[in-house]
Enzyme design. Structure first.
Site, PDB file in Angstrom:
ATOM      1  CD  GLN A   1       5.944   2.406   3.857  1.00 49.64           C
ATOM      2  OE1 GLN A   1       6.582   3.316   4.407  1.00 49.64           O
ATOM      3  NE2 GLN A   1       4.918   2.212   3.818  1.00 49.64           N
TER       4      GLN A   1
ATOM      5  CG  ASP B   1       4.485  -6.147   4.399  1.00 49.81           C
ATOM      6  OD1 ASP B   1       3.379  -5.481   4.849  1.00 49.81           O
ATOM      7  OD2 ASP B   1       4.702  -6.514   3.348  1.00 49.81           O
TER       8      ASP B   1
ATOM      9  N   GLY C   1       0.073  -1.192   5.630  1.00 47.63           N
ATOM     10  CA  GLY C   1      -1.009  -1.760   6.000  1.00 47.63           C
ATOM     11  C   GLY C   1      -0.595  -2.263   7.374  1.00 47.63           C
ATOM     12  CG  HIS C   2      -0.639  -0.383  10.505  1.00 53.29           C
ATOM     13  ND1 HIS C   2      -0.212   0.538   9.750  1.00 53.29           N
ATOM     14  CD2 HIS C   2      -1.440   0.556  11.467  1.00 53.29           C
ATOM     15  CE1 HIS C   2      -0.976   1.776   9.911  1.00 53.29           C
ATOM     16  NE2 HIS C   2      -1.560   1.676  10.837  1.00 53.29           N
TER      17      HIS C   2
ATOM     18  CE  LYS D   1       6.754  -1.612   9.963  1.00 61.18           C
ATOM     19  NZ  LYS D   1       6.894  -2.539   8.790  1.00 61.18           N
TER      20      LYS D   1
HETATM   21  P1  IMP Z   1       4.754   3.007  -2.673  1.00 59.98           P
HETATM   22  O1  IMP Z   1       5.158   3.314  -1.266  1.00 59.98           O
HETATM   23  O2  IMP Z   1       3.300   2.645  -2.631  1.00 59.98           O
HETATM   24  O3  IMP Z   1       5.424   4.129  -3.348  1.00 59.98           O
HETATM   25  O4  IMP Z   1       5.587   1.416  -3.170  1.00 59.98           O
HETATM   26  C1  IMP Z   1       6.908   1.562  -3.344  1.00 59.98           C
HETATM   27  C2  IMP Z   1       7.445   0.020  -2.817  1.00 59.98           C
HETATM   28  O5  IMP Z   1       7.369  -0.145  -1.454  1.00 59.98           O
HETATM   29  C3  IMP Z   1       6.591  -1.069  -3.508  1.00 59.98           C
HETATM   30  O6  IMP Z   1       7.528  -2.133  -3.789  1.00 59.98           O
HETATM   31  C4  IMP Z   1       5.683  -1.433  -2.590  1.00 59.98           C
HETATM   32  O7  IMP Z   1       5.107  -2.786  -2.509  1.00 59.98           O
HETATM   33  C5  IMP Z   1       6.476  -1.223  -1.097  1.00 59.98           C
HETATM   34  N1  IMP Z   1       5.627  -0.972  -0.079  1.00 59.98           N
HETATM   35  C6  IMP Z   1       4.926   0.314   0.388  1.00 59.98           C
HETATM   36  N2  IMP Z   1       4.309   0.209   1.426  1.00 59.98           N
HETATM   37  C7  IMP Z   1       4.330  -1.071   1.957  1.00 59.98           C
HETATM   38  C8  IMP Z   1       4.234  -1.720   3.021  1.00 59.98           C
HETATM   39  O8  IMP Z   1       3.412  -1.111   4.027  1.00 59.98           O
HETATM   40  N3  IMP Z   1       4.606  -3.048   3.379  1.00 59.98           N
HETATM   41  C9  IMP Z   1       5.416  -3.755   2.109  1.00 59.98           C
HETATM   42  N4  IMP Z   1       5.886  -3.079   1.277  1.00 59.98           N
HETATM   43  C10 IMP Z   1       5.534  -1.798   0.983  1.00 59.98           C
END
Ligand code: IMP
Length: 454
Positions: free
Chosen positions: A225, A12, A39-40, A15
């Site tokens: 991420q 977040d 999410g973007h 990007k």
């Molecule tokens: P997962 O990717 O759904 O397995 O989540 C693993 C960790 O990464 C968690 O703490 C999520 O909140 C974090 N996370 C996954 N995708 C994002 C993103 O796009 N932005 C921020 N945090 C993310």
């Protein structure tokens, strides 16, 4: 040439805006890891597009590729494509045949495991990301290419689904439905395969990209991420299950490391910190129930730190794009950025959201940590050690809220002086030049200092 965009913190960082801006000069925009957890938000022609899987460049008519390092939920893929089409766009999306498929049982197991884990839960997006990468590493995954071949698809499902069903029912005592039904899965995913083939969407990613580069195209490699969510370099186990760091851009696309290393690697920095999910956060302000470890919502209610956190959260719109969850916020963490700079080899920085901090009397930065009585300047390797770190802060004078669109038009020198002092501190500490400064959510609200494709 390639330009790789990497989040330097916890996701977040904005990007999407940078990809969108620099993506103008790119012909192809590629995601190299993650799936529909990313999410973007792209603002284009006054319209806002919220995407979680499709590369943001697709909104702007670029070829969008999901690389082999991605995990792809075909349901989300086609929903996003169909929504873009309904809104009058004509996205050109390609998917690596080597990318792994997120199946409904992955999503189900993500939810089940998270609720079992208690303190070890990462607070995942429950999109099935982790369980899909587990199956990839366990050599029992289903790949995009398998969806095009009914015999292979059935063979894979017949092997893996009974195991998943047993895991859900016998280990976790959970109910299973069609998400664990071989016939249902075969029919549904076979149809996705047919659509992928009919729309000619699948590619041998590395060859496809190398051919485009050899023909003179500009390629953008878009990380999702951020570095501290990287499975190797992040705050394990509160991480995602892939490699957002720049090394992932080569493994996750099939382009050689020398090809990626020949280009630019731009670190995206948010001017403060935000975090969705659990785990320590030494520069955190206030807390968010269910995410901040040991947080008591009544204890600090109404105090200055909580107020500041709420202010930054609201000004910055710090609510998850995918899940809508409030994000934890904190001051910038320099040890985290030093770690990211080394792990990614940044050649440039894009620093976003300095407008969000405008109007504060003072802005703090976690310059170093005190760790077991010593001052350290980068992140320690284990999360338990990181949890013991106390940030040592430096304080900067705040800057006024100004007309940020004018600033974007006029250029770097129009940024308020105190904000420039802050930006230059970051750049000097990391020894990486500033390429862009984000002063608002739209790509027009970006001060461009350097064009990486020029
Ligand atoms: P997962 O990717 O759904 O397995 O989540 C693993 C960790 O990464 C968690 O703490 C999520 O909140 C974090 N996370 C996954 N995708 C994002 C993103 O796009 N932005 C921020 N945090 C993310």
């Amino acid at each position: 040439m390639t330009v790789t965009i990497v989040g330097s913190q916890l996701g977040d960082e904005g990007k999407g805006g940078v990809v969108d801006l620099y993506g103008d000069a790119a012909d192809v925009v590629v995601r190299y890891q993650g799936g529909d957890n990313a999410g973007h938000t792209v603002v284009y022609d006054g319209d806002t597009y919220k995407l979680s899987l499709v590369p943001s460049g697709a909104v702007r008519g670029k070829v969008g590729v999901l690389g082999n390092g991605c995990v792809v939920n075909p349901e989300t893929l086609f929903e996003e494509i169909d929504t873009l089409r309904e809104r009058g766009l004509d996205p050109d999306i390609r998917v690596a045949e080597r990318a792994h498929v997120i199946l409904p049982y992955h999503r189900a197991l993500d939810g089940i495991e998270e609720s079992e884990k208690d303190d070890l839960a990462a607070g995942t997006t429950k999109r099935g990301i982790g369980p899909t990468y587990e199956d990839k590493a366990g050599r029992r995954g289903v790949r995009i290419g398998d969806l095009l071949d009914p015999d292979v698809l059935r063979e894979r499902l017949e092997y893996v689904v009974p195991q998943k069903k047993a895991l859900a029912e016998e280990v976790f005592d959970a109910e299973t439905g069609e998400a664990f039904d071989i016939d249902f899965l075969f029919e549904t995913y076979r149809e996705y395969g047919t659509r992928l083939a009919e729309e000619d969407m699948t590619v041998d990613c590395g060859s496809f990209l190398q051919e485009r580069i050899d023909a003179g195209d500009n390629v953008m490699l878009e990380g999702a991420q951020g570095t501290s969510l990287d499975i190797d370099h992040g705050v394990y186990p509160y991480v995602t299950s892939s490699n957002p760091t720049a090394g992932g851009a080569t493994v996750g696309t099939g382009l050689g490391p020398t090809v990626v290393g020949d280009g630019e690697v731009i670190g995206i920095v948010k001017a403060y910190l935000s975090r969705v999910g659990t785990g320590p956060l030494p520069t955190e302000l206030g807390g968010v129930e269910g995410q901040t470890p040991g947080y008591d919502p009544d204890a600090g209610a109404g105090d200055d730190e909580e107020e500041l956190a709420t202010y930054i959260r609201d000004e910055g719109g710090e609510y998850g794009t995918v899940t809508g969850r409030p994000r934890r916020v904190g001051w910038l963490d320099m040890p985290m950025l030093r770690h990211a700079t080394r792990a990614n080899g940044f050649t440039g920085l894009a620093i976003n959201h300095i407008d969000v901090l405008a109007g504060l009397d003072e802005v703090k930065v976690g310059h170093s940590y005190e760790f077991d009585g010593e001052e350290i300047f980068t992140m320690p390797p284990t999360t338990e050690q990181w949890g013991r770190c106390e940030a040592t802060f430096e304080t900067f004078e705040g800057w006024d809220d100004v007309d940020w669109s004018d600033v974007a038009d006029e250029g770097y020198d129009a940024i308020p002086e105190n904000a420039r002092t802050y930006l230059e501190y970051i750049s000097d500490e990391l020894e990486v030049p500033i390429y862009a400064v984000g002063v608002g959510p739209g790509r027009e609200e970006t001060v461009v200092v350097e064009d990486p494709y020029a």
